[in-house]
Design a protein around this motif. Structure first.
Motif, PDB file in Angstrom:
ATOM      1  N   GLY A   8       0.816  -1.206   0.000  1.00  0.00           N
ATOM      2  CA  GLY A   8       0.000   0.000   0.000  1.00  0.00           C
ATOM      3  C   GLY A   8       0.850   1.256   0.000  1.00  0.00           C
ATOM      4  N   GLU A   9       1.965   1.231   0.728  1.00  0.00           N
ATOM      5  CA  GLU A   9       2.846   2.398   0.788  1.00  0.00           C
ATOM      6  C   GLU A   9       3.493   2.673  -0.569  1.00  0.00           C
ATOM      7  N   LEU A  10       3.865   1.629  -1.289  1.00  0.00           N
ATOM      8  CA  LEU A  10       4.450   1.812  -2.620  1.00  0.00           C
ATOM      9  C   LEU A  10       3.425   2.398  -3.592  1.00  0.00           C
ATOM     10  N   SER A  11       2.187   1.938  -3.488  1.00  0.00           N
ATOM     11  CA  SER A  11       1.127   2.466  -4.347  1.00  0.00           C
ATOM     12  C   SER A  11       0.872   3.938  -4.048  1.00  0.00           C
ATOM     13  N   ARG A  12       0.807   4.283  -2.757  1.00  0.00           N
ATOM     14  CA  ARG A  12       0.588   5.686  -2.378  1.00  0.00           C
ATOM     15  C   ARG A  12       1.732   6.574  -2.846  1.00  0.00           C
ATOM     16  N   SER A  13       2.945   6.064  -2.762  1.00  0.00           N
ATOM     17  CA  SER A  13       4.112   6.835  -3.202  1.00  0.00           C
ATOM     18  C   SER A  13       4.058   7.116  -4.694  1.00  0.00           C
ATOM     19  N   GLN A  14       3.669   6.105  -5.485  1.00  0.00           N
ATOM     20  CA  GLN A  14       3.575   6.286  -6.937  1.00  0.00           C
ATOM     21  C   GLN A  14       2.516   7.328  -7.288  1.00  0.00           C
ATOM     22  N   ARG A  15       1.395   7.269  -6.606  1.00  0.00           N
ATOM     23  CA  ARG A  15       0.323   8.229  -6.884  1.00  0.00           C
ATOM     24  C   ARG A  15       0.736   9.651  -6.519  1.00  0.00           C
ATOM     25  N   GLN A  16       1.482   9.776  -5.419  1.00  0.00           N
ATOM     26  CA  GLN A  16       1.953  11.107  -5.039  1.00  0.00           C
ATOM     27  C   GLN A  16       2.962  11.635  -6.056  1.00  0.00           C
ATOM     28  N   GLN A  17       3.850  10.775  -6.538  1.00  0.00           N
ATOM     29  CA  GLN A  17       4.806  11.188  -7.572  1.00  0.00           C
ATOM     30  C   GLN A  17       4.074  11.674  -8.814  1.00  0.00           C
ATOM     31  N   SER A  18       3.027  10.974  -9.192  1.00  0.00           N
ATOM     32  CA  SER A  18       2.252  11.368 -10.368  1.00  0.00           C
ATOM     33  C   SER A  18       1.572  12.709 -10.153  1.00  0.00           C
ATOM     34  N   ARG A  19       1.006  12.904  -8.961  1.00  0.00           N
ATOM     35  CA  ARG A  19       0.368  14.190  -8.661  1.00  0.00           C
ATOM     36  C   ARG A  19       1.373  15.330  -8.681  1.00  0.00           C
ATOM     37  N   ASP A  20       2.558  15.097  -8.106  1.00  0.00           N
ATOM     38  CA  ASP A  20       3.595  16.135  -8.092  1.00  0.00           C
ATOM     39  C   ASP A  20       4.053  16.470  -9.502  1.00  0.00           C
ATOM     40  N   PHE A  21       4.191  15.451 -10.330  1.00  0.00           N
ATOM     41  CA  PHE A  21       4.605  15.664 -11.722  1.00  0.00           C
ATOM     42  C   PHE A  21       3.562  16.480 -12.469  1.00  0.00           C
ATOM     43  N   ASP A  22       2.292  16.118 -12.305  1.00  0.00           N
ATOM     44  CA  ASP A  22       1.221  16.877 -12.953  1.00  0.00           C
ATOM     45  C   ASP A  22       1.208  18.325 -12.485  1.00  0.00           C
ATOM     46  N   ARG A  23       1.379  18.509 -11.183  1.00  0.00           N
ATOM     47  CA  ARG A  23       1.339  19.872 -10.639  1.00  0.00           C
ATOM     48  C   ARG A  23       2.399  20.744 -11.301  1.00  0.00           C
ATOM     49  N   ALA A  24       3.601  20.206 -11.451  1.00  0.00           N
ATOM     50  CA  ALA A  24       4.688  20.969 -12.083  1.00  0.00           C
ATOM     51  C   ALA A  24       4.403  21.222 -13.560  1.00  0.00           C
ATOM     52  N   GLU A  25       3.924  20.214 -14.266  1.00  0.00           N
ATOM     53  CA  GLU A  25       3.699  20.326 -15.703  1.00  0.00           C
ATOM     54  C   GLU A  25       2.528  21.244 -16.041  1.00  0.00           C
ATOM     55  N   LEU A  26       1.528  21.285 -15.165  1.00  0.00           N
ATOM     56  CA  LEU A  26       0.309  22.045 -15.439  1.00  0.00           C
ATOM     57  C   LEU A  26       0.322  23.462 -14.877  1.00  0.00           C
ATOM     58  N   SER A  27       1.320  23.765 -14.068  1.00  0.00           N
ATOM     59  CA  SER A  27       1.387  25.098 -13.476  1.00  0.00           C
ATOM     60  C   SER A  27       1.682  26.140 -14.550  1.00  0.00           C
ATOM     61  N   ASN A  28       1.431  27.394 -14.235  1.00  0.00           N
ATOM     62  CA  ASN A  28       1.745  28.467 -15.179  1.00  0.00           C
ATOM     63  C   ASN A  28       3.217  28.391 -15.564  1.00  0.00           C
ATOM     64  N   GLY A  29       3.473  28.315 -16.860  1.00  0.00           N
ATOM     65  CA  GLY A  29       4.845  28.193 -17.339  1.00  0.00           C
ATOM     66  C   GLY A  29       5.326  26.762 -17.433  1.00  0.00           C
ATOM     67  N   GLY A  30       4.543  25.817 -16.911  1.00  0.00           N
ATOM     68  CA  GLY A  30       4.926  24.408 -16.990  1.00  0.00           C
ATOM     69  C   GLY A  30       4.819  23.887 -18.411  1.00  0.00           C
ATOM     70  N   ASN A  31       5.357  22.716 -18.641  1.00  0.00           N
ATOM     71  CA  ASN A  31       5.445  22.159 -19.989  1.00  0.00           C
ATOM     72  C   ASN A  31       4.083  22.026 -20.670  1.00  0.00           C
ATOM     73  N   ILE A  32       3.114  21.443 -19.985  1.00  0.00           N
ATOM     74  CA  ILE A  32       1.794  21.257 -20.595  1.00  0.00           C
ATOM     75  C   ILE A  32       1.099  22.598 -20.792  1.00  0.00           C
ATOM     76  N   HIS A  33       1.251  23.489 -19.848  1.00  0.00           N
ATOM     77  CA  HIS A  33       0.682  24.833 -19.987  1.00  0.00           C
ATOM     78  C   HIS A  33       1.226  25.501 -21.248  1.00  0.00           C
ATOM     79  N   GLN A  34       2.526  25.381 -21.474  1.00  0.00           N
ATOM     80  CA  GLN A  34       3.145  25.972 -22.658  1.00  0.00           C
ATOM     81  C   GLN A  34       2.643  25.309 -23.946  1.00  0.00           C
ATOM     82  N   LEU A  35       2.459  23.996 -23.905  1.00  0.00           N
ATOM     83  CA  LEU A  35       1.945  23.289 -25.086  1.00  0.00           C
ATOM     84  C   LEU A  35       0.538  23.758 -25.442  1.00  0.00           C
TER      85      LEU A  35
END
Length: 199
Positions: free
Chosen positions: A164-191
């Motif tokens: 369960g801890e490994l699953s929670r860690s993976q989900r948090q990594q995914s959320r953190d990655f999305d947050r960075a990519e979707l923020s103003n100036g982030g990669n997806i925002h720029q796309l």
């Protein structure tokens, strides 16, 4: 034209089916598409907003990465203990991406190609995070031993708690990655901006 709200590309996960692996394995990776309409970047993006995959109560996403994980496993009693001797994963990852319903005009087609290529690369990172999680599950599973469990009953509960801890860690990594990519100036925002601007 009103600005189009940036859609989140969140990881849509099928729940983890606990218990792990053995030798070499490879994930099966598929791409599914949903069609969007429009002749300009803005129209295409607006269509994504109406047709994109649903993410719980968060609305619709541009793209999602789903996975199904199952295991072939063998528990063996060893004296008064139980050992997980074999744990082999079967991992299927599906990337859901938008695709224009018809051929796009030249300049728009180029912008779309840049956009969808970047979105696909973003989703592949989610896929890598999932594969990394499965490798970690495999590492802690094979050979996992529980004492005073000759009928191999307690081991399942104890292993599930660890995984369960490994699953929670993976989900948090995914959320953190999305947050960075979707923020103003982030990669997806720029796309997104590059797709909808200038048309």
């Amino acid at each position: 034209m009103k600005p189009i709200r940036l859609l989140s590309l969140l990881l849509g996960c099928v729940s983890l089916f606990p218990i792990p692996a053995h030798a070499d394995w490879q994930a099966v990776e598929n791409v599914q598409v949903y069609t969007v309409g429009g002749k300009t970047g803005a129209e295409l993006y607006a269509s994504i907003g109406g047709r994109g995959p649903k993410i719980g109560n968060a609305g619709r996403a541009v793209a999602v990465t789903n996975f199904k994980l199952t295991w072939t496993r063998k528990y063996e009693p060893k004296g008064n203990s139980c050992v997980l001797a074999v744990a082999r994963p079967k991992l299927i990852i599906t990337y859901v991406l938008p695709k224009p319903a018809e051929r796009l005009p030249g300049p728009v087609a180029k912008k779309w190609e840049t956009f969808i290529s970047g979105v696909h690369k973003h989703e592949l990172v989610h896929g890598d995070l999932i594969k990394d999680m499965v490798k970690k599950i495999e590492a802690v599973s094979v050979g996992f031993t529980v004492a005073n469990d000759p009928k191999c009953q307690k081991i399942r509960t104890e292993l599930t708690a660890r995984l369960g801890e490994l699953s929670r860690s993976q989900r948090q990594q995914s959320r953190d990655f999305d947050r960075a990519e979707l923020s103003n100036g982030g990669n997806i925002h720029q796309l997104v901006l590059a797709l909808i601007n200038g048309q």
